[in-house]
Design a protein around this motif. Structure first.
Motif, PDB file in Angstrom:
ATOM      1  N   TYR A 109       4.754 -13.541  10.743  1.00  0.00           N
ATOM      2  CA  TYR A 109       5.287 -12.412   9.980  1.00  0.00           C
ATOM      3  C   TYR A 109       5.678 -11.297  10.947  1.00  0.00           C
ATOM      4  CZ  TYR A 109       5.752  -9.753   5.654  1.00  0.00           C
ATOM      5  OH  TYR A 109       6.245  -9.070   4.582  1.00  0.00           O
ATOM      6  N   LEU A 129       9.903  -1.466  -8.250  1.00  0.00           N
ATOM      7  CA  LEU A 129      10.644  -2.727  -8.243  1.00  0.00           C
ATOM      8  C   LEU A 129      10.117  -3.579  -7.093  1.00  0.00           C
ATOM      9  CD1 LEU A 129      14.248  -1.351  -8.893  1.00  0.00           C
ATOM     10  CD2 LEU A 129      12.695  -2.431 -10.534  1.00  0.00           C
ATOM     11  N   LYS A 157      -0.031 -11.323   1.154  1.00  0.00           N
ATOM     12  CA  LYS A 157       0.668 -10.655   2.265  1.00  0.00           C
ATOM     13  C   LYS A 157      -0.009 -11.089   3.558  1.00  0.00           C
ATOM     14  CE  LYS A 157       2.576  -7.222   4.842  1.00  0.00           C
ATOM     15  NZ  LYS A 157       2.273  -7.753   6.178  1.00  0.00           N
ATOM     16  N   PHE A 192     -11.222 -11.692  11.748  1.00  0.00           N
ATOM     17  CA  PHE A 192     -11.643 -10.685  10.770  1.00  0.00           C
ATOM     18  C   PHE A 192     -12.412 -11.413   9.662  1.00  0.00           C
ATOM     19  CE2 PHE A 192      -8.649  -6.745  11.144  1.00  0.00           C
ATOM     20  CZ  PHE A 192      -8.759  -6.757  12.516  1.00  0.00           C
ATOM     21  N   GLY A 198      -7.694  -5.355   7.601  1.00  0.00           N
ATOM     22  CA  GLY A 198      -8.659  -4.350   8.053  1.00  0.00           C
ATOM     23  C   GLY A 198      -8.169  -2.974   7.639  1.00  0.00           C
ATOM     24  N   VAL A 234       3.699   1.477  12.043  1.00  0.00           N
ATOM     25  CA  VAL A 234       2.640   0.584  12.545  1.00  0.00           C
ATOM     26  C   VAL A 234       2.232   1.047  13.951  1.00  0.00           C
ATOM     27  CG1 VAL A 234       2.086  -1.764  13.287  1.00  0.00           C
ATOM     28  CG2 VAL A 234       3.334  -1.397  11.156  1.00  0.00           C
ATOM     29  N   ARG A 276      -3.323   2.230   6.842  1.00  0.00           N
ATOM     30  CA  ARG A 276      -3.730   3.646   6.689  1.00  0.00           C
ATOM     31  C   ARG A 276      -2.488   4.550   6.653  1.00  0.00           C
ATOM     32  NH1 ARG A 276      -6.039   6.999  11.405  1.00  0.00           N
ATOM     33  NH2 ARG A 276      -5.489   5.084  12.493  1.00  0.00           N
ATOM     34  N   GLU A 336      -2.199  -1.585  13.567  1.00  0.00           N
ATOM     35  CA  GLU A 336      -2.694  -1.161  12.252  1.00  0.00           C
ATOM     36  C   GLU A 336      -1.591  -0.408  11.502  1.00  0.00           C
ATOM     37  OE1 GLU A 336      -5.329   2.120  12.841  1.00  0.00           O
ATOM     38  OE2 GLU A 336      -5.238   2.556  10.699  1.00  0.00           O
ATOM     39  N   LEU A 381       6.083  -7.757  12.696  1.00  0.00           N
ATOM     40  CA  LEU A 381       5.250  -6.556  12.765  1.00  0.00           C
ATOM     41  C   LEU A 381       6.173  -5.415  13.211  1.00  0.00           C
ATOM     42  CD1 LEU A 381       2.204  -5.920  12.493  1.00  0.00           C
ATOM     43  CD2 LEU A 381       1.990  -6.341  14.936  1.00  0.00           C
ATOM     44  N   GLN A 388      -0.950 -15.438  11.448  1.00  0.00           N
ATOM     45  CA  GLN A 388      -2.225 -15.269  10.745  1.00  0.00           C
ATOM     46  C   GLN A 388      -2.555 -16.544   9.989  1.00  0.00           C
ATOM     47  OE1 GLN A 388      -4.217 -12.425   9.994  1.00  0.00           O
ATOM     48  NE2 GLN A 388      -5.165 -13.181   8.138  1.00  0.00           N
ATOM     49  N   PRO A 443       0.815  -1.224   0.000  1.00  0.00           N
ATOM     50  CA  PRO A 443       0.000   0.000   0.000  1.00  0.00           C
ATOM     51  C   PRO A 443       0.848   1.272   0.000  1.00  0.00           C
ATOM     52  CG  PRO A 443      -0.684  -1.493   1.767  1.00  0.00           C
ATOM     53  CD  PRO A 443       0.493  -2.122   1.123  1.00  0.00           C
ATOM     54  N   GLY A 444       1.984   1.269   0.704  1.00  0.00           N
ATOM     55  CA  GLY A 444       2.830   2.467   0.754  1.00  0.00           C
ATOM     56  C   GLY A 444       3.389   2.792  -0.624  1.00  0.00           C
TER      57      GLY A 444
HETATM   58  C1  LIG Z   1      -0.410 -10.726  10.792  1.00  0.00           C
HETATM   59  C2  LIG Z   1      -0.551  -9.257  10.454  1.00  0.00           C
HETATM   60  C3  LIG Z   1      -1.818  -8.679  10.434  1.00  0.00           C
HETATM   61  C4  LIG Z   1      -1.969  -7.326  10.107  1.00  0.00           C
HETATM   62  N1  LIG Z   1      -3.235  -6.815  10.035  1.00  0.00           N
HETATM   63  C5  LIG Z   1      -3.411  -5.510   9.707  1.00  0.00           C
HETATM   64  C6  LIG Z   1      -4.721  -4.960   9.585  1.00  0.00           C
HETATM   65  O1  LIG Z   1      -5.731  -5.631   9.735  1.00  0.00           O
HETATM   66  N2  LIG Z   1      -4.827  -3.647   9.276  1.00  0.00           N
HETATM   67  C7  LIG Z   1      -3.738  -2.837   9.084  1.00  0.00           C
HETATM   68  O2  LIG Z   1      -3.899  -1.658   8.822  1.00  0.00           O
HETATM   69  N3  LIG Z   1      -2.480  -3.350   9.159  1.00  0.00           N
HETATM   70  C8  LIG Z   1      -2.288  -4.664   9.449  1.00  0.00           C
HETATM   71  N4  LIG Z   1      -1.028  -5.177   9.491  1.00  0.00           N
HETATM   72  C9  LIG Z   1       0.105  -4.320   9.120  1.00  0.00           C
HETATM   73  C10 LIG Z   1       0.154  -4.171   7.588  1.00  0.00           C
HETATM   74  O3  LIG Z   1       0.194  -5.428   6.983  1.00  0.00           O
HETATM   75  C11 LIG Z   1       1.349  -3.316   7.163  1.00  0.00           C
HETATM   76  O4  LIG Z   1       1.400  -2.163   7.977  1.00  0.00           O
HETATM   77  C12 LIG Z   1       1.275  -2.915   5.690  1.00  0.00           C
HETATM   78  O5  LIG Z   1       1.376  -4.041   4.854  1.00  0.00           O
HETATM   79  C13 LIG Z   1       2.391  -1.922   5.358  1.00  0.00           C
HETATM   80  O6  LIG Z   1       2.421  -1.674   3.980  1.00  0.00           O
HETATM   81  P1  LIG Z   1       3.809  -1.324   3.236  1.00  0.00           P
HETATM   82  O7  LIG Z   1       3.444  -0.946   1.850  1.00  0.00           O
HETATM   83  O8  LIG Z   1       4.589  -0.382   4.057  1.00  0.00           O
HETATM   84  O9  LIG Z   1       4.649  -2.689   3.282  1.00  0.00           O
HETATM   85  P2  LIG Z   1       4.295  -4.135   2.723  1.00  0.00           P
HETATM   86  O10 LIG Z   1       2.848  -4.308   2.559  1.00  0.00           O
HETATM   87  O11 LIG Z   1       5.023  -5.089   3.611  1.00  0.00           O
HETATM   88  O12 LIG Z   1       4.937  -4.163   1.282  1.00  0.00           O
HETATM   89  C14 LIG Z   1       6.334  -4.200   1.112  1.00  0.00           C
HETATM   90  C15 LIG Z   1       6.629  -4.771  -0.262  1.00  0.00           C
HETATM   91  O13 LIG Z   1       8.034  -4.619  -0.540  1.00  0.00           O
HETATM   92  C16 LIG Z   1       8.531  -5.805  -1.152  1.00  0.00           C
HETATM   93  N5  LIG Z   1       9.973  -5.842  -0.872  1.00  0.00           N
HETATM   94  C17 LIG Z   1      10.575  -6.043   0.332  1.00  0.00           C
HETATM   95  N6  LIG Z   1      11.924  -5.994   0.205  1.00  0.00           N
HETATM   96  C18 LIG Z   1      12.175  -5.754  -1.110  1.00  0.00           C
HETATM   97  C19 LIG Z   1      13.390  -5.596  -1.872  1.00  0.00           C
HETATM   98  N7  LIG Z   1      14.593  -5.649  -1.279  1.00  0.00           N
HETATM   99  N8  LIG Z   1      13.265  -5.378  -3.204  1.00  0.00           N
HETATM  100  C20 LIG Z   1      12.049  -5.305  -3.803  1.00  0.00           C
HETATM  101  N9  LIG Z   1      10.868  -5.460  -3.124  1.00  0.00           N
HETATM  102  C21 LIG Z   1      10.937  -5.670  -1.806  1.00  0.00           C
HETATM  103  C22 LIG Z   1       7.732  -6.902  -0.465  1.00  0.00           C
HETATM  104  O14 LIG Z   1       7.725  -8.099  -1.237  1.00  0.00           O
HETATM  105  C23 LIG Z   1       6.351  -6.272  -0.355  1.00  0.00           C
HETATM  106  O15 LIG Z   1       5.547  -6.539  -1.484  1.00  0.00           O
HETATM  107  C24 LIG Z   1      -0.829  -6.525   9.817  1.00  0.00           C
HETATM  108  C25 LIG Z   1       0.446  -7.097   9.838  1.00  0.00           C
HETATM  109  C26 LIG Z   1       0.593  -8.444  10.148  1.00  0.00           C
HETATM  110  C27 LIG Z   1       1.967  -9.054  10.146  1.00  0.00           C
END
Ligand SMILES: Cc1cc2nc3c(=O)[nH]c(=O)nc-3n(C[C@H](O)[C@H](O)[C@H](O)COP(=O)(O)OP(=O)(O)OC[C@H]3O[C@@H](n4cnc5c(N)ncnc54)[C@H](O)[C@@H]3O)c2cc1C
Length: 376
Positions: free
Chosen positions: A242, A33, A42, A199, A47, A268, A277, A274, A244, A167, A14-15
Motif C-alpha cells: 500500500y 462519500l 485498510k 504490532f 498503532g 504522514v 493522529r 505514523e 505511504l 503489511q 480517520p481524517g
Molecule cells: C502498511 C501501513 C501501515 C501503517 N501503519 C500506521 C500506524 O501504525 N499508525 C499510524 O498512525 N499510521 C499508519 N499508517 C498510515 C495510516 O494508515 C494513514 O496515515 C491513515 O489511514 C490516514 O487516514 P486518512 O483518513 O487520511 O486516509 P485513509 O485512511 O486512507 O482513508 C481514505 C478513504 O477515502 C476513500 N477514498 C479514496 N478515494 C476516494 C474517492 N475518489 N471517492 C470516495 N472515496 C475515496 C478510501 O476508500 C478510504 O476509505 C500506515 C500506513 C500503511 C500503508
C-alpha cells in the motif's frame, strides 16, 4: 440554494470521520462519500497514539485491541526493550476503528460512491461520482487518502511523495503471541530509510515493513527473512502492499471551498510513518475552520500545528536513517532521547523542541538502556 449537505466529505478514514464528527456536533448537515463498501479493511499497522484519541469526548475502549507497555528495537543481533508509559499508544484494527468513529459522527454516508470530479464557484462545490450522480454542498473536505482525487482535481497535494509499505495479518502460535502482548517491535538497518514492525493485536500479529523513501528494495523478501528470525512464517499469510504518502514539504492544503485532511494533505510523519493522529487532528481543524467561516486560514493552521514540525521530523529522519548504527546505540538506547521521542507521540513535545534539547542528551550520553540478553 438547493444543497445536499452543508459539507461533503470524500473518504471515511480517520481524517474524514473526525471532520464529520466535529461538524455534526455543531449541527452541520454532513454527507460522507466513500468508494468502498463499509466496513472496509485498510492496510495499516493500526498503532494510534492516545493523543489522537483524546481529541474526542468518548472512549475508544471497545475497539482497542491492546495497549502498548514495552517497545523493542532490533538492530542486527542486538535488541533493546524499553518501558512505554501508560496512555501512549493503542493498537486497533482499522475496519473496526474507522467504523466506530463513523458511527459516532452520525453523518449521512453514501457507500460505494467513488468521487471522480468536482467544480466550485463562490457559493458551492459540485461533486460527481463514477455512478453518474451529482451532489452539491457549501464546502468539500478531501479525506480520500494517498491517491486523493480531490487534491488532483484542485491542483493541491504537492506536499507528499508516495512511498511503499507492506503489511500482513498473521496468526501465530500461542507462545509467540504471548511474547508480544503489550509489546511493539521495530527493526532497523534493513532499508536505507524505514523499518519493519510487529504490532500485537488481540488474536494475531500485524507485521510489515515500510520504506520511507521510494526505492527498489525487495520489501516482501526482506520482511519474510526478518520475520523468520521470530519464528513467524509468512508463507501462508496474504501480504498487501500500500502506498505511504509521506510528508515531503510545506504545501497549500485548501483552495476556495475545498480543504484537504490526513493522507490527502500529505501529513504522514517522514520519520515514523505514523499518519492517524495527524488525520484525526487535521479533520478536527478542517471542521473548526469551516465552522468559524475562515477557511482562508486553514493552510496556515495546518502548517503551524502539524506540517511545520514534520519538516523537523524529515530532517531527523535524514540524520537517523543515514547513520542507523549510531542512531540505535546513541539515540534509541539513550534513555533521555527515548523519553523525548515518546513525548513527540503524546503531543507533549514538538520534534523541534526535542531536537534542540541536544545539549541535555550529551550529558546523558552514557545513560544507555542495556541490551536484552541474547535469545537462546
Ligand atoms: C502498511 C501501513 C501501515 C501503517 N501503519 C500506521 C500506524 O501504525 N499508525 C499510524 O498512525 N499510521 C499508519 N499508517 C498510515 C495510516 O494508515 C494513514 O496515515 C491513515 O489511514 C490516514 O487516514 P486518512 O483518513 O487520511 O486516509 P485513509 O485512511 O486512507 O482513508 C481514505 C478513504 O477515502 C476513500 N477514498 C479514496 N478515494 C476516494 C474517492 N475518489 N471517492 C470516495 N472515496 C475515496 C478510501 O476508500 C478510504 O476509505 C500506515 C500506513 C500503511 C500503508
Amino acid at each position: 440554494m438547493n444543497l445536499d449537505a452543508d459539507v461533503i466529505i470524500v473518504g471515511s478514514g480517520p481524517g474524514g470521520c473526525s471532520a464529520a464528527y466535529f461538524l455534526r456536533a455543531r449541527g452541520c448537515r454532513v454527507l460522507i462519500l466513500e468508494q468502498k463498501k463499509l466496513p472496509r479493511y485498510k492496510t495499516c499497522a493500526g498503532g494510534v497514539p492516545d493523543a489522537g484519541l483524546d481529541l474526542f469526548p468518548f472512549s475508544f475502549d471497545r475497539v482497542i485491541e491492546q495497549k502498548i507497555r514495552r517497545f523493542s528495537c532490533v538492530f542486527g543481533p542486538n535488541t533493546v526493550t524499553m518501558d512505554v508509559p501508560d496512555r501512549t499508544l493503542s493498537m486497533v484494527m482499522r475496519d473496526r476503528f474507522d467504523q466506530f468513529l463513523l458511527e459516532h459522527s452520525r453523518a449521512e454516508v453514501g457507500e460505494q460512491s467513488r468521487v471522480t470530479g468536482l467544480t466550485q464557484d463562490e457559493h458551492k462545490v459540485v461533486i460527481s461520482t463514477a455512478r453518474g450522480k451529482t451532489f452539491r454542498a457549501r464546502y468539500l473536505i478531501g479525506a480520500d487518502g494517498h491517491n486523493s482525487r480531490v487534491a488532483a482535481v484542485t491542483g493541491l497535494g504537492n506536499g507528499r511523495r508516495n512511498s511503499l509499505a507492506l503489511q500482513a495479518e498473521t496468526t501465530v502460535d500461542r507462545d509467540i503471541l504471548q511474547s508480544f502482548q503489550g509489546r511493539l517491535l521495530a527493526g532497523f538497518n534493513v532499508l536505507p530509510s524505514g523499518y519493519y514492525w510487529i504490532f500485537p493485536k488481540s488474536d494475531h500479529l500485524s507485521v510489515g515493513i515500510g520504506a520511507l523513501k521510494p526505492g527498489k528494495q525487495p520489501l516482501r523478501k526482506i520482511l519474510q527473512e526478518q520475520m523468520a528470525r521470530f519464528d513467524i512464517d509468512l508463507s501462508k499469510s496474504r501480504t498487501r502492499a500500500y502506498p505511504l504518502p509521506v510528508f515531503s514539504g510545506l504545501a497549500k492544503v485548501h483552495s476556495g471551498r475545498v480543504l484537504l485532511v490526513g493522507d490527502a494533505a500529505g501529513l504522514v510523519d517522514p520519520y515514523t510513518g505514523e499518519g492517524i493522529r495527524h488525520a484525526l487532528f487535521s479533520g478536527m481543524a478542517a471542521a473548526e475552520t469551516i465552522l468559524a467561516g475562515n477557511i482562508q486560514n486553514y493552510t496556515r493552521r495546518i502548517q503551524d500545528e502539524i506540517a511545520g514540525d514534520l519538516l523537523w521530523a524529515k530532517r531527523l529522519a535524514g540524520f537517523f536513517y543515514a547513520r542507523q548504527h549510531l542512531s540505535f546505540h546513541y539515540l534509541l538506547r539513550n534513555r533521555c532521547i527515548f523519553q523525548a521521542m515518546l513525548k513527540t507521540v503524546t503531543n507533549q513535545k514538538t520534534y523541534k523542541k526535542a531536537i534542540f534539547n541536544w545539549p541535555l542528551y550529551l550529558l546523558h550520553l552514557f545513560n544507555r538502556q542495556p541490551l536484552d540478553p541474547p535469545q537462546s
